[in-house]
Design an enzyme around this catalytic site. Structure first.
Site, PDB file in Angstrom:
ATOM      1  N   GLU A 188     -18.804   3.780   0.458  1.00 19.75           N
ATOM      2  CA  GLU A 188     -18.009   2.838  -0.700  1.00 19.75           C
ATOM      3  C   GLU A 188     -18.782   2.630  -1.881  1.00 19.75           C
ATOM      4  O   GLU A 188     -18.175   2.603  -2.889  1.00 19.75           O
ATOM      5  CB  GLU A 188     -17.383   1.649  -0.053  1.00 19.75           C
ATOM      6  CG  GLU A 188     -16.672   1.728   1.291  1.00 19.75           C
ATOM      7  CD  GLU A 188     -16.999   2.002   2.477  1.00 19.75           C
ATOM      8  OE1 GLU A 188     -18.222   2.043   2.468  1.00 19.75           O
ATOM      9  OE2 GLU A 188     -16.177   2.447   3.456  1.00 19.75           O
ATOM     10  N   ARG A 245      -1.613  -4.611   4.032  1.00 22.15           N
ATOM     11  CA  ARG A 245      -1.295  -3.724   5.039  1.00 22.15           C
ATOM     12  C   ARG A 245      -0.103  -3.586   5.571  1.00 22.15           C
ATOM     13  O   ARG A 245       0.893  -2.861   5.630  1.00 22.15           O
ATOM     14  CB  ARG A 245      -2.346  -4.053   6.349  1.00 22.15           C
ATOM     15  CG  ARG A 245      -2.011  -3.168   7.411  1.00 22.15           C
ATOM     16  CD  ARG A 245      -2.735  -3.320   8.472  1.00 22.15           C
ATOM     17  NE  ARG A 245      -2.415  -2.545   9.720  1.00 22.15           N
ATOM     18  CZ  ARG A 245      -2.006  -3.218  10.935  1.00 22.15           C
ATOM     19  NH1 ARG A 245      -1.752  -4.301  10.983  1.00 22.15           N
ATOM     20  NH2 ARG A 245      -1.708  -2.245  11.872  1.00 22.15           N
ATOM     21  N   ASP A 303      -7.394  -5.999  13.509  1.00 18.45           N
ATOM     22  CA  ASP A 303      -8.641  -5.787  13.225  1.00 18.45           C
ATOM     23  C   ASP A 303      -9.690  -6.923  13.142  1.00 18.45           C
ATOM     24  O   ASP A 303     -10.596  -6.499  13.412  1.00 18.45           O
ATOM     25  CB  ASP A 303      -8.865  -5.023  11.906  1.00 18.45           C
ATOM     26  CG  ASP A 303      -8.419  -3.309  12.217  1.00 18.45           C
ATOM     27  OD1 ASP A 303      -8.352  -3.062  13.369  1.00 18.45           O
ATOM     28  OD2 ASP A 303      -8.447  -2.650  11.351  1.00 18.45           O
ATOM     29  N   PHE A 313     -14.539  -3.376   1.717  1.00 18.78           N
ATOM     30  CA  PHE A 313     -15.583  -2.542   1.565  1.00 18.78           C
ATOM     31  C   PHE A 313     -15.591  -2.238  -0.111  1.00 18.78           C
ATOM     32  O   PHE A 313     -16.542  -1.915  -0.578  1.00 18.78           O
ATOM     33  CB  PHE A 313     -15.248  -1.365   2.072  1.00 18.78           C
ATOM     34  CG  PHE A 313     -15.005  -1.502   3.693  1.00 18.78           C
ATOM     35  CD1 PHE A 313     -15.923  -2.434   4.305  1.00 18.78           C
ATOM     36  CD2 PHE A 313     -13.876  -1.053   4.273  1.00 18.78           C
ATOM     37  CE1 PHE A 313     -15.637  -2.779   5.563  1.00 18.78           C
ATOM     38  CE2 PHE A 313     -13.671  -1.492   5.511  1.00 18.78           C
ATOM     39  CZ  PHE A 313     -14.401  -2.295   6.263  1.00 18.78           C
ATOM     40  N   SER A 337      -4.627   5.497   5.457  1.00 21.96           N
ATOM     41  CA  SER A 337      -4.303   3.797   5.547  1.00 21.96           C
ATOM     42  C   SER A 337      -4.154   3.320   4.208  1.00 21.96           C
ATOM     43  O   SER A 337      -3.187   2.576   4.025  1.00 21.96           O
ATOM     44  CB  SER A 337      -5.523   3.065   6.198  1.00 21.96           C
ATOM     45  OG  SER A 337      -5.561   3.493   7.400  1.00 21.96           O
ATOM     46  N   HIS A 341      -5.258  -3.621   2.641  1.00 18.21           N
ATOM     47  CA  HIS A 341      -5.997  -4.200   3.920  1.00 18.21           C
ATOM     48  C   HIS A 341      -6.460  -5.602   3.418  1.00 18.21           C
ATOM     49  O   HIS A 341      -7.533  -6.003   4.014  1.00 18.21           O
ATOM     50  CB  HIS A 341      -6.788  -3.472   4.657  1.00 18.21           C
ATOM     51  CG  HIS A 341      -5.821  -2.383   5.194  1.00 18.21           C
ATOM     52  ND1 HIS A 341      -5.319  -1.017   4.519  1.00 18.21           N
ATOM     53  CD2 HIS A 341      -5.626  -2.031   6.526  1.00 18.21           C
ATOM     54  CE1 HIS A 341      -4.572  -0.417   5.200  1.00 18.21           C
ATOM     55  NE2 HIS A 341      -4.772  -0.973   6.451  1.00 18.21           N
ATOM     56  N   ARG A 344       0.830  -1.219   0.165  1.00 18.20           N
ATOM     57  CA  ARG A 344       0.039  -0.002   0.113  1.00 18.20           C
ATOM     58  C   ARG A 344       0.967   1.296   0.175  1.00 18.20           C
ATOM     59  O   ARG A 344       0.592   2.306  -0.747  1.00 18.20           O
ATOM     60  CB  ARG A 344      -0.872  -0.005   1.234  1.00 18.20           C
ATOM     61  CG  ARG A 344      -0.524  -0.095   2.293  1.00 18.20           C
ATOM     62  CD  ARG A 344      -1.185   0.065   3.701  1.00 18.20           C
ATOM     63  NE  ARG A 344      -0.535  -0.381   4.892  1.00 18.20           N
ATOM     64  CZ  ARG A 344      -0.756   0.539   6.182  1.00 18.20           C
ATOM     65  NH1 ARG A 344      -1.182   1.413   6.030  1.00 18.20           N
ATOM     66  NH2 ARG A 344      -0.138  -0.069   7.401  1.00 18.20           N
TER      67      ARG A 344
END
Lengths: 313, 274
Positions: free
Chosen positions: A56, A165, A115, A81, A35, A107, A8
């Site tokens: 989204e 991530r 998470d 999402f 992020s 992610h 990312r």
């Protein structure tokens, strides 16, 4: 130990670089720019960056409209999402009209870590490759991410890019040629082939090292393009090594393993095994712990390879 | 060439006749919500919008998004009457290989700006188009036509919120408020009222008009064009199935084709010849 950089991060840097050269590029995010790293583009191009908030579905609807008006759109959120929540908007408003939107989803996979399962998207490759005309990319390191993002920007049509991530080893140098649709041969071998994607490429390389010490000579392919899949590389590997193991940080239902199996079954049947997530949800934990929990480590790949070689004999 | 109000009324009638003919040919389609939108389509396509069938992709054009994509027959009628493709193509509606798909396909049909049909998505893409026009300082305006039942989709409200946030005064939305959706009356299925208050609370400028009054539609669009820093919603009270006595306000005519007898009667009522 090689440098470690999250894909990312490389994405954000690539976006900032191509955004500076091409002012037709517009970037969208849904309240996760810090992020997804689209903030690196936003910093220098505030007039071409739109944060649509936590919405989204609208992220991808607005992206479609911008693309229909001639913009090259990069739109990011977490894979869950994008491919998950917004699937039908991506399918009908981007895929069906074949619009120029790059869905760069970060992610992905269980290496999201703490998470937990609600945020660990392990279905995105399956969902995205089911959309006609969608190119699906899953880079393994920072260098290849940059190369693929640059090429994606030059394609007039929808592209899905799966990004992670966690920081992962840098596998390539600037001189390595990475091309959309062409698997990268990272290690030659005759005993069997490990076809890996994303974070699993580094694991497959480590597994090949272990196996070499045992006299098992594994070929390793980085399948950074899930669609269109490199049939030639798969068929050549099947013919020359006689067995295939796919390695993905993703459900084994319909992702890289499914894409490779579709080629193998129809074009060159050889024994196959699937290293991936076996019909389970993710959970909280540290990325390394989760790779272990879900059977996604170099050791798991090596064990699958030993069994495969034994089966061949 | 701009049409007079009388000519626009007449054009709406022609659009309705085209709608009945094409849905009868297809033996499938959505007459109710196509008929309720005829005057809005007439004013947009034959007076207000800057579009050119000879140059459908011209840069500064106005764009129309049929967010209620199931009203495709009235969009196809307007495009054909405007000259984007031959009138006889209308008879191919919904048939295998036709460009006139059940719901609009922007790849296949000249003049269709967005592929729609899955409700709630058209308005979201219209926001993207209006945003692109702002970035490019393009004078082209963006129009979208929403159904009232469509307001039940959550994405509509995400899109409305973003249009106001970006101050898209180049975006004008029509709500075809005919009160009926597939399963029955909005009020019985899922109440959408008060429609104008909802838009206002999302920071839109709104006006409520009679959606079958071409003069009121035209004036509402003029008002929208003058509105600054806010998107504009024209809430158009309409009658589903308008113009055909046995279809008016009947929820059975959302997505059903007339048989030959019914089609003949409908066209006669609309002043056409079979």
């Amino acid at each position: 130990m090689a440098d470690k950089i999250a894909t990312r991060q490389a994405y954000g840097e690539a976006l900032a670089a191509i955004g500076a050269e091409n002012n037709n590029i517009v970037v969208l995010d849904a309240d996760l720019s810090g992020s997804t790293m689209t903030k690196l583009f936003a910093k220098d191009n505030p007039d071409r960056f739109f944060n649509v908030g936590i919405a989204e579905q609208n992220l991808y609807g607005v992206s479609a409209g911008l693309a229909a008006s001639g913009k090259t759109v990069f739109a990011s959120t977490f894979a869950m999402f994008a491919a998950g929540r917004a699937f039908e908007i991506i399918r009908n408003s981007i895929g069906y009209p074949h619009l120029n939107v790059k869905i760069c989803a970060t992610h992905a996979g269980v290496t999201v870590g703490e998470d937990g399962g609600s945020h660990q998207c392990i279905e995105d490759l399956t969902l995205m490759r089911s959309i006609p005309g969608m190119i699906v990319l899953s880079p393994s390191d920072a260098t290849s991410t940059k190369a693929l993002i640059k090429q994606a920007a030059d394609i007039d049509g929808p592209v899905y890019v799966r990004l992670g991530r966690a920081a992962v080893p840098v596998l390539y140098g600037e001189q390595d040629e990475i091309k959309i649709g062409k698997a990268k041969l990272l290690r030659n071998g005759k005993s069997l082939t490990l076809i890996a994607t994303g974070v699993m490429v580094a694991e497959a390389l480590a597994a090949a090292e272990t196996l070499a010490a045992e006299g098992i000579d594994a070929r390793v392919l980085d399948m950074h393009t899930i669609k269109p899949i490199d049939e030639e590389a798969i068929i050549t590997a099947a013919k020359e090594t006689g067995a295939i193991i796919t390695c993905e940080e993703h459900t084994v239902l319909g992702g890289l393993g499914g894409a490779v199996a579709e080629v193998i079954v129809q074009k060159c049947p050889v024994p196959m095994a699937f290293v991936g997530i076996k019909d389970r949800f993710g959970q909280s934990g540290k990325p390394a712990e989760l790779l272990k929990e879900y059977g996604l480590t170099a050791a798991d790949i090596a064990e699958a390879a030993r069994q495969m070689v034994a089966q061949k004999r | 060439m701009t049409l007079s109000y009388d000519e626009l009324r007449n054009k709406a009638k022609e659009l309705r006749i085209d709608v009945i003919r094409s849905i009868f040919s297809a033996n499938s389609g959505h007459p109710g919500g196509s008929l309720s939108a005829a005057e809005m389509m007439s004013v947009l396509f034959f007076k207000q919008m800057n579009i050119d069938p000879k140059d459908p992709k011209k840069k500064d054009r106005d764009r129309f998004v049929l967010s209620k994509g199931h009203a495709a027959p009235v969009l196809y009628a307007a495009l054909a009457e405007k000259g984007f493709f031959p009138m006889e193509d209308l008879a191919t509606l919904r048939s295998l290989g036709s460009k006139l798909q059940g719901h609009p396909d922007m790849i296949k049909v000249p003049g269709v700006e967005m592929s729609t049909g899955s409700l709630g998505q058209g308005i979201s893409t219209a926001v993207g188009m209006a945003l692109a026009a702002k970035i490019d300082k393009n004078p082209g305006r963006v129009y979208a036509l929403l159904g009232d039942g469509e307001l039940q989709e959550g994405l509509v409200w995400e899109a409305l919120m973003s249009a106001a946030h970006y101050k898209l005064d180049n975006l004008t939305v029509f709500v075809d408020w005919n009160g009926i959706q597939i399963d029955g009356f909005n009020d019985d299925i899922m109440c959408v009222t008060p429609v104008d208050e909802k838009f206002k609370s999302f920071c839109w400028e709104t006006v409520v008009i009679d959606g079958h009054d071409v003069e009121a539609i035209d004036q509402a669009i003029e008002q929208a064009k003058k509105c600054k820093n806010k998107p504009f919603a024209i809430i158009a009270k309409t009658i589903k199935g308008k113009g055909v006595s046995f279809m008016e306000n009947q929820n059975g005519w959302h997505g059903k084709a007339p048989d030959e007898e019914q089609a003949k009667q409908a066209i006669a009522e609309l002043g056409g010849t079979w």
